[in-house]
Design an enzyme around this catalytic site. Structure first.
Site, mmCIF file in Angstrom:
data_model
loop_
_atom_site.group_PDB
_atom_site.id
_atom_site.type_symbol
_atom_site.label_atom_id
_atom_site.label_comp_id
_atom_site.label_asym_id
_atom_site.label_seq_id
_atom_site.Cartn_x
_atom_site.Cartn_y
_atom_site.Cartn_z
ATOM 1 N N CYS A 84 0.820 -1.207 0.000
ATOM 2 C CA CYS A 84 0.000 0.000 0.000
ATOM 3 C C CYS A 84 0.858 1.264 0.000
ATOM 4 O O CYS A 84 0.407 2.326 -0.377
ATOM 5 C CB CYS A 84 -0.978 -0.004 1.167
ATOM 6 S SG CYS A 84 -0.223 -0.292 2.743
ATOM 7 N N HIS A 141 18.938 1.055 -2.657
ATOM 8 C CA HIS A 141 17.535 1.350 -2.406
ATOM 9 C C HIS A 141 16.815 0.129 -1.836
ATOM 10 O O HIS A 141 16.086 0.230 -0.849
ATOM 11 C CB HIS A 141 16.849 1.829 -3.675
ATOM 12 C CG HIS A 141 15.404 2.162 -3.472
ATOM 13 N ND1 HIS A 141 15.002 3.296 -2.793
ATOM 14 C CD2 HIS A 141 14.271 1.496 -3.778
ATOM 15 C CE1 HIS A 141 13.685 3.317 -2.717
ATOM 16 N NE2 HIS A 141 13.215 2.229 -3.306
#
Lengths: 433, 279
Positions: free
Chosen positions: A51, A103
Site C-alpha cells: 500500500c 535502495h
C-alpha cells in the site's frame, strides 16, 4: 554488464491517488513478470506492490537491450497501467546498479518506511520475491540480491535499535507495564469506560499474557458488550471502586468531567490489595484520575501526554539510530556491488585461460607427434608451453581484476573487448552453462 | 604472594571501572554498541578477577597451612570472593548482569581494605584453632554476601522506580530489572542472609562453652552491632510479611542493613576493642 535497474514510487513522493493506479494484484504480478521477460527482454524481474510502494527490480539482458533498461521499465509501467510517461516520470524514481541495490537494502531495513524500524516491510518484500521466484521472474542475480537484502534487513534490526522502543501509545503502555511487572501472566487489567484506545491497549496486554480482564462501565449493558470481546468480567460501578482491588493494570477512558479515581479512595484500595503494584493509565481527556494518585506508594500513573512523550522519545531515538543504519546499508550495498562485478569478470577470465590452454595443448601434442623425444624433453616442452600461457595472461587478468575494484575504470568495456577480440562467446560460454 | 594480591586488587579495580562505565553509558542513547561492549568486558573481567582471587586465596591457605579466614584482613578478602561468587550465581540464574555495577564496587572496596591491612602482622590466637570458629566465620561471611546482593537489588529498585516516576526514557532504564523482580530478589537474599546470620551467631555463641578461657560478654561491641544488624533485617522481613511493605521502603531498609553490616564488620574492628577483633 549485468545491469540491475529499478523503478518505483512510494508514499515519500506520490499521493495515494497515484500509487493505487500503479498497484498490482497477484495475478497481474505473475502476468507482468512473464511480460517483462518475454516482451521487454529483461533477464530477471521482481515486482513489489504494497500500500505504500510499488517497485520493479530487473536485470537487463546485455545482448538484447538496445535502449536503456530504465526506459524499458518506464515503458512497461506506463503501458501496463495506461499512465502517461511524463506523469510517471514525475512521481517515480529510477535507480541503476549500486543505487538500485542500496535502495532495496534501505527498503528491507525499513529505513524507507513511514515509521522507521517497522517490521512488516521485510515480510512484504519476501512475499513479492517468492511470487517472482515461483513464476520464474528472478534468476541468479536477483536471487542473490534479495537474499542479501533480507540478511541486511535482519542485521540492521539486530545491530541497531531502530526497531526497539514502542512507537504507538498502546505498545508504550505494554512496555511500561513490563518495567513494573516481570511477567504479565496471572495479572488482571481493568478497563474503565469504553474507547478505541483503551480497547486496543487491553488487546495488546492480553496478547502479552494478561489473564483476567475486568470491564467497568456506568451502564451494565455496555460493560457486558465490551467484556464479550475479551472474555472479561463486566462490572457496573457508581461510587464504589472495589473492583480495582484485583486490578494490577487500570486503563481509564470515561467521559466523566471530574476525577473518577481520587487519591484517598485509591489509597484505601491499595491497602486492601496489600500494596501490590498498580499501573494506572489515564487516556481520558479531561482526565479521569487525580494526578495526586502518583504520590501513593506502588501506584504508578501515566496519562496520555506521558505516553505520547514516551512515543516521541522512542521515535527520536529511532531516527538517530537510522543514521547509523544508513551507513551499514551503504557499506553493504558497496560490498554487494563489488562482489557482483567480480562474479561478472570471473567467467571471462576462466574462458580466456581455457582458450589459451587449449591452444597450447594442441600445439604441444603436434610437436610431440612430429619429434621423437625422451620423457625429460617432453616434460620440458610441456612446462615451457604452460609457462608461456601463464605469463601471457598474467597482465591482462591482473588488470581486469583491478578494473573491478577501481571505481574509474569500466571493467565491462574490458570484458566486452576481450570477448570480441578472442571470440570467447561462441564456444566457451556454452561450456560455462 | 604480595604481588599476586596486588594484581588481584588492580583487576578488581578494572572490573569496577568497567561496570561503572557500563552504567554511565546506559544514560546515552547513542552508545548502544559501546554499552554492550562494556557489558561484555565487565563480565569477563569479573570472571578473570574471580579466578585470580581464588588462586590467591588457595595459595595463601597452602602457605599458612590452614584455612586462613580467621584473621580480619583474610576474612575480608574471603568476603570479596564470596560476593563475586554470589553475583556470578545470580547472573547464571537471572541474567541480571547490571547487578555487577552495584556489588562489584563493594567487592573492590573490601579487597582494597584487605590489601591495606594485610601487612599488619598478627599471631594466630589459640582460641581460633577450634573447629567451630571456621563455620562461624564462613556462615557470617555468607550472610554478609547475601545482604550485599540485597543491597544491590535495593539500589536497582530505587533507580528504576525513580525512572518510572520521572517518566524519563533513558537506556539505563532498559538495563534495570522490572520493579517486582528487583523487589522479590532483594527480599529473597535478605531472608537467606538472616537464616545464615542466625545460624552463624548461634554457632558462635556456643564457642565460649568450648573454650574455657573465652569470656562470654554481652557488652562486646561486635555482638551488639551484629544484633542491631540482625534486628534491622528481621524487621524488614516482618513488615513485608505482615504489612505488605515492599518496594521503596524495603529498598531503603536493605541499604540501612548494609550500612549496619559495614559498621559491624569494618567500623567496629577498626575502632573498638572486642574479643572478635581478629588480631
Amino acid at each position: 554488464m549485468n545491469n540491475i535497474v529499478s523503478i518505483g514510487t512510494s508514499h515519500h513522493i506520490a499521493p495515494i491517488e497515484f500509487r493505487e493506479k500503479l498497484a498490482f494484484s497477484e495475478e497481474q504480478l505473475i502476468e507482468s513478470l512473464h511480460n517483462l521477460r518475454n516482451s521487454y527482454h529483461l533477464k530477471e524481474a521482481v515486482i513489489l506492490s504494497t500500500c505504500n510502494r510499488v517497485e520493479v527490480y530487473a536485470v537487463a539482458n546485455p545482448q538484447m537491450i538496445t535502449e536503456s533498461p530504465t526506459k524499458t521499465l518506464l515503458d512497461f509501467l506506463s503501458h501496463y497501467h495506461r499512465i502517461g510517461a511524463d506523469i510517471l516520470k514525475k512521481w517515480s524514481y529510477l535507480h541503476q546498479n549500486i543505487e538500485a541495490i542500496q535502495h532495496l537494502f534501505r527498503v528491507t531495513s525499513s529505513l524507507d518506511s513511514m515509521v522507521v524500524g517497522e517490521s512488516q516491510i521485510l515480510g512484504q518484500v519476501k512475499e513479492a520475491y517468492d511470487i517472482s521466484r515461483s513464476a520464474g521472474g528472478s534468476g541468479t542475480i536477483l536471487n542473490r540480491l534479495f537474499t542479501k537484502a533480507f540478511s541486511v534487513g535482519k542485521r540492521i534490526r539486530t545491530e541497531t535499535t531502530i526497531a526497539s522502543g514502542a512507537v504507538s501509545i498502546s505498545y508504550a503502555a505494554v512496555e511500561l507495564a513490563k518495567k513494573i511487572f516481570n511477567t504479565l501472566e496471572q495479572k488482571t487489567v481493568a478497563i474503565i469506560g469504553a474507547g478505541e484506545m483503551s480497547e486496543l491497549t487491553a488487546k495488546h496486554l492480553v496478547a502479552n499474557g494478561v489473564s483476567k480482564v475486568i470491564v467497568a462501565n456506568r451502564t451494565y449493558e455496555r460493560a457486558v458488550n465490551l467484556a464479550k470481546k475479551f472474555n472479561g468480567i463486566p462490572v457496573s460501578y457508581d461510587e464504589n471502586l472495589d473492583f480495582l482491588i484485583d486490578a494490577d493494570i487500570v486503563i481509564s477512558s470515561t467521559e466523566a468531567p471530574n476525577y473518577m479515581i481520587q487519591r484517598k479512595p485509591l489509597a484505601d484500595i491499595m491497602r486492601k490489595r496489600k500494596h501490590k503494584y498498580m499501573f494506572l493509565i489515564d487516556i481520558a481527556v479531561p482526565r479521569d484520575i487525580d494526578p495526586d494518585v502518583s504520590k501513593i506508594n506502588h501506584a504508578f500513573l501515566y496519562n496520555i501526554d506521558d505516553l505520547e512523550a514516551v512515543v516521541a522519545s522512542n521515535l527520536k531515538d529511532r531516527y538517530e539510530e537510522a543514521d547509523r543504519a544508513e551507513k551499514i546499508v551503504t557499506q553493504e550495498a558497496q560490498r554487494f556491488h563489488d562482489q557482483l562485478q567480480i562474479l561478472e569478470v570471473n567467467p571471462t577470465i576462466k574462458a580466456l585461460h581455457q582458450q589459451f590452454q587449449d591452444i597450447a595443448d594442441v600445439e604441444i601434442q603436434e610437436c610431440l607427434n612430429l619429434a621423437n623425444l625422451s620423457k625429460t624433453q617432453e616434460s620440458a616442452i610441456t612446462s615451457m608451453a604452460n609457462a608461456i600461457v601463464k605469463k601471457l595472461l598474467h597482465h591482462p587478468v591482473q588488470n581486469l581484476r583491478h578494473s573491478v575494484n577501481d571505481g574509474n575504470a569500466d571493467h565491462s568495456q574490458y570484458v566486452h573487448a576481450l570477448r570480441e577480440l578472442f571470440a570467447l562467446d561462441e564456444k566457451y560460454d556454452k561450456e560455462q552453462e | 604472594m604480595n604481588f599476586l594480591f596486588l594484581i588481584t586488587v588492580l583487576l578488581y579495580l578494572a572490573t569496577t571501572i568497567f561496570h561503572v562505565l557500563y552504567l554511565t553509558f546506559g544514560e546515552r542513547s547513542d552508545a548502544v554498541s559501546i554499552r554492550s561492549r562494556m557489558e561484555m568486558i565487565a563480565f569477563w573481567m569479573t570472571i578473570l578477577s574471580f579466578g585470580i582471587l581464588t588462586l590467591f586465596i588457595i595459595l595463601w591457605w597452602i602457605k599458612q597451612g590452614y584455612f586462613a579466614i580467621t584473621k580480619w584482613s583474610d576474612s575480608i578478602a574471603f568476603l570479596a570472593w564470596t560476593i563475586t561468587l554470589v553475583y556470578l550465581i545470580i547472573v547464571r540464574l537471572t541474567k541480571l548482569r547490571t547487578l555487577g555495577s552495584f556489588v562489584m564496587p563493594v567487592a573492590f572496596i573490601f579487597i582494597l581494605i584487605s590489601y591495606s591491612f594485610s601487612e599488619t602482622t598478627s599471631h594466630r590466637a589459640d582460641i581460633f584453632t577450634t573447629n567451630w570458629v571456621i563455620p562461624h566465620v564462613i556462615l557470617i561471611i555468607l550472610s554478609y554476601a547475601s545482604f550485599i546482593a540485597a543491597f544491590g537489588f535495593g539500589l536497582m529498585y530505587l533507580i528504576a522506580e525513580k525512572k518510572i516516576r520521572e517518566k524519563t526514557q533513558t537506556l539505563l532504564y532498559n538495563i534495570l530489572p522490572p520493579l517486582d523482580v528487583a523487589d522479590e530478589l532483594g527480599s529473597i537474599f535478605i531472608f537467606l542472609g538472616v537464616i545464615l546470620l542466625t545460624i552463624g551467631v548461634l554457632v558462635g555463641s556456643f564457642l565460649p562453652t568450648y573454650l574455657k578461657d573465652l569470656p562470654w560478654n554481652w557488652y562486646d561491641p561486635k555482638v551488639i552491632s551484629t544484633l542491631v544488624t540482625w534486628l534491622i533485617y528481621v524487621v524488614h522481613i516482618c513488615i513485608r510479611q505482615f504489612w505488605g511493605w515492599r518496594g521503596r521502603k524495603a529498598a531503603f531498609l536493605s541499604i540501612l542493613g548494609f550500612l549496619a553490616v559495614l559498621c559491624t564488620y569494618v567500623g567496629v574492628d577498626l575502632t573498638l576493642d572486642s574479643i572478635h577483633e581478629f588480631q
